[in-house]
Write a protein that holds these residues in place. Structure first.
Motif, short mmCIF file in Angstrom:
data_model
loop_
_atom_site.label_atom_id
_atom_site.label_comp_id
_atom_site.label_asym_id
_atom_site.label_seq_id
_atom_site.Cartn_x
_atom_site.Cartn_y
_atom_site.Cartn_z
N LYS A 170 0.88 -1.17 0.00
CA LYS A 170 0.00 0.00 0.00
C LYS A 170 0.93 1.22 0.00
O LYS A 170 1.74 1.40 0.91
CB LYS A 170 -0.87 0.03 1.27
CG LYS A 170 -1.54 -1.30 1.61
CD LYS A 170 -2.91 -1.39 0.99
CE LYS A 170 -3.74 -2.52 1.55
NZ LYS A 170 -3.21 -3.86 1.35
N ILE A 171 0.79 2.02 -1.04
CA ILE A 171 1.70 3.16 -1.22
C ILE A 171 0.94 4.48 -1.06
O ILE A 171 -0.14 4.64 -1.64
CB ILE A 171 2.32 3.13 -2.64
CG1 ILE A 171 3.00 1.79 -2.90
CG2 ILE A 171 3.29 4.29 -2.86
CD1 ILE A 171 3.22 1.48 -4.38
N MET A 172 1.50 5.39 -0.26
CA MET A 172 0.92 6.73 -0.20
C MET A 172 1.81 7.65 -1.02
O MET A 172 3.01 7.75 -0.76
CB MET A 172 0.82 7.27 1.23
CG MET A 172 0.38 8.74 1.24
SD MET A 172 0.27 9.47 2.88
CE MET A 172 -1.29 8.80 3.45
N VAL A 173 1.22 8.32 -2.02
CA VAL A 173 1.97 9.30 -2.79
C VAL A 173 1.52 10.69 -2.36
O VAL A 173 0.35 11.05 -2.47
CB VAL A 173 1.75 9.10 -4.31
CG1 VAL A 173 2.54 10.14 -5.10
CG2 VAL A 173 2.18 7.69 -4.73
N VAL A 330 5.40 14.90 6.99
CA VAL A 330 4.85 13.67 6.42
C VAL A 330 5.28 12.45 7.25
O VAL A 330 4.48 11.59 7.56
CB VAL A 330 5.26 13.50 4.93
CG1 VAL A 330 4.75 12.17 4.38
CG2 VAL A 330 4.72 14.65 4.09
N GLU A 331 6.57 12.46 7.62
CA GLU A 331 7.09 11.34 8.42
C GLU A 331 6.35 11.22 9.75
O GLU A 331 5.95 10.13 10.17
CB GLU A 331 8.59 11.54 8.67
CG GLU A 331 9.23 10.36 9.37
CD GLU A 331 10.72 10.55 9.62
OE1 GLU A 331 11.23 9.91 10.55
OE2 GLU A 331 11.37 11.34 8.90
N PRO A 338 9.73 8.66 4.47
CA PRO A 338 9.42 8.56 3.04
C PRO A 338 10.61 8.00 2.24
O PRO A 338 11.75 8.06 2.71
CB PRO A 338 9.15 10.01 2.62
CG PRO A 338 8.95 10.77 3.89
CD PRO A 338 9.75 10.05 4.93
N GLU A 339 10.31 7.47 1.06
CA GLU A 339 11.36 7.00 0.14
C GLU A 339 12.24 8.20 -0.22
O GLU A 339 11.76 9.32 -0.30
CB GLU A 339 10.73 6.49 -1.16
CG GLU A 339 9.76 5.36 -1.01
CD GLU A 339 10.43 4.07 -0.58
OE1 GLU A 339 11.35 3.62 -1.29
OE2 GLU A 339 10.05 3.52 0.46
#
Length: 345
Positions: A170-173, A330-331, A338-339
């Motif tokens: 599950k990816i959040m962009v 965001v973190e 995040p990536e």
């Protein structure tokens, strides 16, 4: 090599394009070079008093002195019946977008020394059929065969190579651009991306941060010199460019200075603007803007019926996500780093 396909990010504030060269994606530079802020194709279209067409950076540069004949953020109107009336002519949003795509096509041909006829164009995940069709039409008008329209968050995930991962996830962009915020949650299984939810704010972006910095700089100058620059369009253009540059610099340094000589005159002579800006001050100025992103994150999670702990990967897209305050926000919101390793622009 004929038949190269270019990839185009047709953005609200800025557009970009890339082509595969030597097996690697390479950004296509604009003929004018990049702007002070490193943007290739600002999404601006303008007509001079003589009726000449300007696209990209040349159009953006003269926007302040020729506002009535300058169009920007046409992406917001794609797929609607909106009509721009300029110099007794009417233009649909897809025609305006086509001018931007034409400019990209022309500069791509100069850069690759090849004829470019095919493109893949990205659109926000929430674009409906009308908006997607309008984007395709814009490509057709520009002389491009749009071989595929893909969702921006899917494109971002592909850039990070997430499709090559062997696990389902599950990816959040988190896509925070110049003018808009899009938060999309996608499920990836067997290399296929499925959008679970998308949320965002079409009135929130890096330009809001620029405005906060501009207001601060103008106020500091007024306090020191007793001169209000806000009514001077030429001075404000210089302040706007310097503010954006300072914001970008403060992602990598702790302090910078907005330094604009001869910004104004009064009976005692020419005035220079010098305002010191620290990262702490910048964070203070943009904190409320960054916190407004929380609503979109919460909504995307709620609509996908997921908790933060179920998010496998976070991908950041857009210039403002380079800012330490945004990364940290965001973190902390998701409880996961995040990536990194791919330029979010």
């Amino acid at each position: 090599m004929a038949n190269k396909i270019i990839g185009i990010d047709l953005g609200t504030s800025n557009s970009a394009a890339a082509v595969i060269q030597g097996g690697k994606p390479t950004l296509i530079p604009a003929a004018e070079g990049t702007t002070a802020a490193g943007k290739a194709f600002p999404s601006y279209v303008a007509f001079t008093k003589e009726g000449d067409l300007l696209v990209g950076e040349p159009a953006r540069r003269q926007a302040v002195t020729n506002p009535d004949n300058t169009i920007f953020e046409a992406k917001r109107k794609m797929g609607t019946s909106h009509v721009y009336k300029i110099q007794n002519k009417e233009y649909k949003p897809q025609q305006i977008s086509a001018f931007i795509l034409q400019k990209i096509k022309k500069d791509a041909e100069a850069f690759t020394a090849d004829k470019i006829t095919k493109a893949v164009i990205t659109v926000p995940a929430y674009f409906d059929d009308n908006q997607r069709q309008a984007t395709k039409d814009a490509g057709t008008i520009a002389g491009l065969d749009v071989v595929r329209i893909i969702n921006e968050p899917t494109a971002a995930s592909l850039a990070f190579g997430l499709d090559k991962a062997k696990q389902d996830m599950k990816i959040m962009v988190f896509d925070f651009g110049g003018g808009t915020l899009d938060v999309t949650i996608m499920e990836m299984g067997g290399g296929v991306f499925e959008v679970m939810s998308t949320s965002g704010d079409t009135q929130l972006g890096g330009s809001d941060m620029d405005k906060a910095i501009i207001d601060h700089v103008v106020e500091e100058f007024r306090k020191k010199e007793g001169i209000d620059l806000s009514g001077d369009s030429t001075a404000m253009t210089r302040v706007r460019e310097a503010a954006e540059k300072a914001k970008i610099e403060l992602s990598t340094v702790m302090e910078t200075e907005v330094n604009l000589p001869f910004i104004a005159n009064d009976p005692s002579g020419a005035k220079n603007l010098q305002v010191k800006l620290t990262r702490a001050k910048l964070d203070d100025l943009v904190k409320s803007i960054v916190e407004r992103c929380k609503t979109s994150i919460d909504k995307a999670l709620e609509d996908s019926k997921l908790s933060t702990s179920e998010i496998t990967r976070i991908v950041l897209v857009g210039g403002p996500t380079r800012m330490p305050i945004v990364k940290k926000f965001v973190e902390e919101s998701i409880g996961k780093k995040p990536e990194s390793g791919v330029d979010p622009m």
